[in-house]
Design a protein around this motif. Structure first.
Motif, PDB file in Angstrom:
ATOM      1  N   THR A 146      -3.216 -54.572 -31.467  1.00 49.78           N
ATOM      2  CA  THR A 146      -3.436 -56.008 -31.637  1.00 49.78           C
ATOM      3  C   THR A 146      -3.631 -56.325 -33.118  1.00 49.78           C
ATOM      4  OG1 THR A 146      -5.823 -55.735 -31.295  1.00 49.78           O
ATOM      5  CG2 THR A 146      -4.484 -56.235 -29.350  1.00 49.78           C
ATOM      6  N   GLN A 189      -2.431 -64.639 -30.413  1.00 53.44           N
ATOM      7  CA  GLN A 189      -1.862 -64.349 -29.101  1.00 53.44           C
ATOM      8  C   GLN A 189      -0.368 -64.061 -29.198  1.00 53.44           C
ATOM      9  OE1 GLN A 189      -2.916 -67.597 -26.487  1.00 53.44           O
ATOM     10  NE2 GLN A 189      -4.895 -66.668 -25.975  1.00 53.44           N
ATOM     11  N   ASP A 192       0.199 -60.631 -30.828  1.00 59.60           N
ATOM     12  CA  ASP A 192      -0.031 -59.532 -29.877  1.00 59.60           C
ATOM     13  C   ASP A 192       1.101 -59.425 -28.858  1.00 59.60           C
ATOM     14  OD1 ASP A 192      -2.369 -59.152 -31.242  1.00 59.60           O
ATOM     15  OD2 ASP A 192      -3.685 -59.925 -29.672  1.00 59.60           O
ATOM     16  N   ARG A 196       3.557 -56.120 -28.433  1.00 58.25           N
ATOM     17  CA  ARG A 196       3.843 -55.438 -27.173  1.00 58.25           C
ATOM     18  C   ARG A 196       5.353 -55.282 -26.977  1.00 58.25           C
ATOM     19  NH1 ARG A 196       5.086 -56.013 -21.847  1.00 58.25           N
ATOM     20  NH2 ARG A 196       3.790 -54.888 -20.324  1.00 58.25           N
ATOM     21  N   ASP A 230      -6.189 -52.096 -28.348  1.00 58.56           N
ATOM     22  CA  ASP A 230      -6.932 -53.330 -28.604  1.00 58.56           C
ATOM     23  C   ASP A 230      -8.023 -53.046 -29.632  1.00 58.56           C
ATOM     24  OD1 ASP A 230      -8.652 -55.584 -28.516  1.00 58.56           O
ATOM     25  OD2 ASP A 230      -7.958 -56.056 -26.495  1.00 58.56           O
TER      26      ASP A 230
END
Length: 240
Positions: A146, A189, A192, A196, A230
């Motif tokens: 993250t 957000q 992140d 991913r 995280d």
């Protein structure tokens, strides 16, 4: 593992898995400091799934603040004449995401390649081919995280010397990420979500660009998996 100088059941990863210990033919006494580095016989007795399970157990110990009491000097001595790591980890250079600590591993247990944005290139592919095809590692773990600055830089089209070309490798993940909010590097957000996607892209790039590694995976000798770390809670989540 007769003949190994430090073979009295003091292996951190193997001690964490009864199944792996049974396969290796070893008994592990609770509370012993993991001194010896992995032997070839111990590593070869494990399946890729068992290695992944040990990574998960190591991360759980890290999150609980109960890591193994590693005797790094003993591990250094026992691995000086040979190494038999169980996995190779491709992760980001971010100082907050040191894979060995996050997974509670010791000296001689993992190969580690770090590059901004945990991307794959020819040099890293060659390193991973050595780790698996030549040295016998069972798992390739791509580890994103993250709040990744490299991902944010790719989103915002940062231009900076050699970094520019590196960020270009991440940009397809930006375009591929479905997100309805603000698509900029200041939106954590979105960063992140792109991180991913970038992990999954790297996993597929490894399979696509290395017939050697793809072949080993098809034969069941290795597994190539992605994960996200995280920074806020220390959790490493493995991606399907």
């Amino acid at each position: 593992m007769a003949g190994h100088p430090l073979d009295l059941g003091r292996r951190g990863w193997l001690k964490a898995s009864v199944g792996a210990a049974a396969m290796a033919g070893l008994a592990f006494a609770p509370g012993d400091a993991p001194a010896a580095s992995l032997t070839q016989a111990q590593r070869d007795a494990m399946t890729p799934d068992q290695v992944i399970d040990m990574m998960k157990r190591g991360n759980a110990r890290f999150r609980a603040g109960k890591p193994q009491k590693h005797d790094y000097l003993a591990q250094k001595r026992s691995s000086a004449l040979g190494q038999f790591p169980a996995a190779v980890i491709l992760s980001c250079i971010d100082s907050r995401a040191p894979a060995e600590i996050i997974l509670d591993t010791g000296i001689g247990e993992t190969f580690n390649g770090r590059i901004a944005g945990n991307i794959s290139n020819n040099d890293l592919l060659g390193s991973m081919e050595f780790a698996c095809a030549a040295a016998g590692a069972k798992v390739i773990l791509v580890m994103g995280h993250t709040a990744c600055g490299a991902v944010a830089g790719a989103i915002d089209n940062v231009q900076l010397g050699h970094l520019t070309a590196l960020l270009d490798v991440i940009k397809p993940a930006v375009e591929a990420t479905k997100y309805t909010g603000d698509r900029n590097g200041k939106n954590g957000q979105f960063v992140d979500a792109v991180a991913r996607t970038n992990v999954l892209h790297t996993v597929e790039a490894i399979r696509k660009n290395s017939p050697i590694l793809a072949g080993l995976e098809k034969e069941g000798k290795i597994k190539i998996v992605g994960s996200m770390y995280d920074l806020s809670n220390g959790m490493l989540t493995f991606l399907a």
